[in-house]
Design an enzyme around this catalytic site. Sequence first.
Site, PDB file in Angstrom:
ATOM      1  N   MET A 159       0.834  -1.203   0.000  1.00 42.91           N
ATOM      2  CA  MET A 159       0.000   0.000   0.000  1.00 42.91           C
ATOM      3  C   MET A 159       0.868   1.251   0.000  1.00 42.91           C
ATOM      4  SD  MET A 159      -3.538  -0.749   1.975  1.00 42.91           S
ATOM      5  CE  MET A 159      -2.971  -0.593   3.658  1.00 42.91           C
ATOM      6  N   GLY A 160       2.142   1.081  -0.339  1.00 41.92           N
ATOM      7  CA  GLY A 160       3.015   2.231  -0.456  1.00 41.92           C
ATOM      8  C   GLY A 160       3.592   2.689   0.869  1.00 41.92           C
ATOM      9  N   GLU A 193      12.012  -0.219   4.983  1.00 40.24           N
ATOM     10  CA  GLU A 193      12.982  -1.287   4.786  1.00 40.24           C
ATOM     11  C   GLU A 193      12.331  -2.670   4.788  1.00 40.24           C
ATOM     12  OE1 GLU A 193      16.713  -2.992   4.018  1.00 40.24           O
ATOM     13  OE2 GLU A 193      15.979  -0.933   3.823  1.00 40.24           O
ATOM     14  N   GLY A 194      11.246  -2.825   5.531  1.00 44.44           N
ATOM     15  CA  GLY A 194      10.543  -4.105   5.508  1.00 44.44           C
ATOM     16  C   GLY A 194      10.045  -4.450   4.118  1.00 44.44           C
ATOM     17  N   HIS A 195       9.418  -3.482   3.443  1.00 45.52           N
ATOM     18  CA  HIS A 195       8.987  -3.714   2.060  1.00 45.52           C
ATOM     19  C   HIS A 195      10.177  -4.027   1.153  1.00 45.52           C
ATOM     20  CE1 HIS A 195       5.674  -0.813   3.371  1.00 45.52           C
ATOM     21  NE2 HIS A 195       5.009  -1.908   3.045  1.00 45.52           N
ATOM     22  N   SER A 215       4.282   0.905   8.235  1.00 45.03           N
ATOM     23  CA  SER A 215       3.990   2.258   7.764  1.00 45.03           C
ATOM     24  C   SER A 215       3.246   3.053   8.823  1.00 45.03           C
ATOM     25  CB  SER A 215       3.146   2.202   6.477  1.00 45.03           C
ATOM     26  OG  SER A 215       3.855   1.552   5.446  1.00 45.03           O
TER      27      SER A 215
END
Length: 292
Positions: A30-31, A35-37, A189
């Site tokens: 979802m943008g 760093e996890g993404h 996020s």
Amino acid sequence: MREITSIADMRSWSRAERSRRHTIGFVPTMGYLHEGHLRLVDRARELAERVVVSIFVNPLQFGPSEDLARYPRDLPRDRQLAEARGVDCLFVPDAAAMYPPPPGELLARVIPGAVADTLEGAARPGHFSGVLTVVAKLFHIVEPDVAVFGRKDFQQAMLVKRLVQDLDFSLAIDIAPTVRELDGLALSSRNTYLSPDERRSALALSRALRTLEQTWRGGEADPARLQRAGLEAMRVPNVTPEYCALVDDNVQPVSRLTAHTVAVVAARVGKTRLLDNVVLGEGIGADPRVTP
């Protein structure tokens, strides 16, 4: 990096890459990338030759009183981070493309079974129907060989695996470990919503999971006792515990703890809802490659 907003163009890109015998890894987000993404992107790169990241804040998974309007968004920043991490294609559809009007609502949706009514599903009715519906649409649009999800949202990841299994999607699902700050807070996020005091209080979730892990390693095998210990460990200023559960890979409560039991917790920190989990036997600690 190619940026695509059209569903037809996304399909064309994927099919062109497949015609060149390239495998496709997919990371739906979802943008407001962190760093996890980006670790999910790294994992997708290990598993496939081309990597697609989608950015879509999905209205179907937000309830009437939830934070759809204030959910953090920063597409220029996301674009820079994705390109720097080697993403091949950024798919950024808008709501009108994904859910075309009229009437603005889908006639057909994915309705999951009873397991989706527990834990997060109990706290957020209809949430997982929204998640699985958009995930199903994205899988059909991107047509990946493998999709990578983070384990922080454990129940969601398990439901996506069942979606693929039960509806015979032709892709693999890979579940990547949770990425943490140096002090142990799971990256999210929604951490951006936290005030400095709330940010410190939010550590109660990872401390609770450490308590559960240590108590289990000390010989405690009764889920009810661990559940009480986890809830108590989260009772600190600014934190309102919502649940602490001990479940198996099918998100079913366990009668006795084993090395594969998953401890999942949720709490409100101020007005922000946070999730975390740990697999007993694996432990929970800081990630040395992530700075606060």
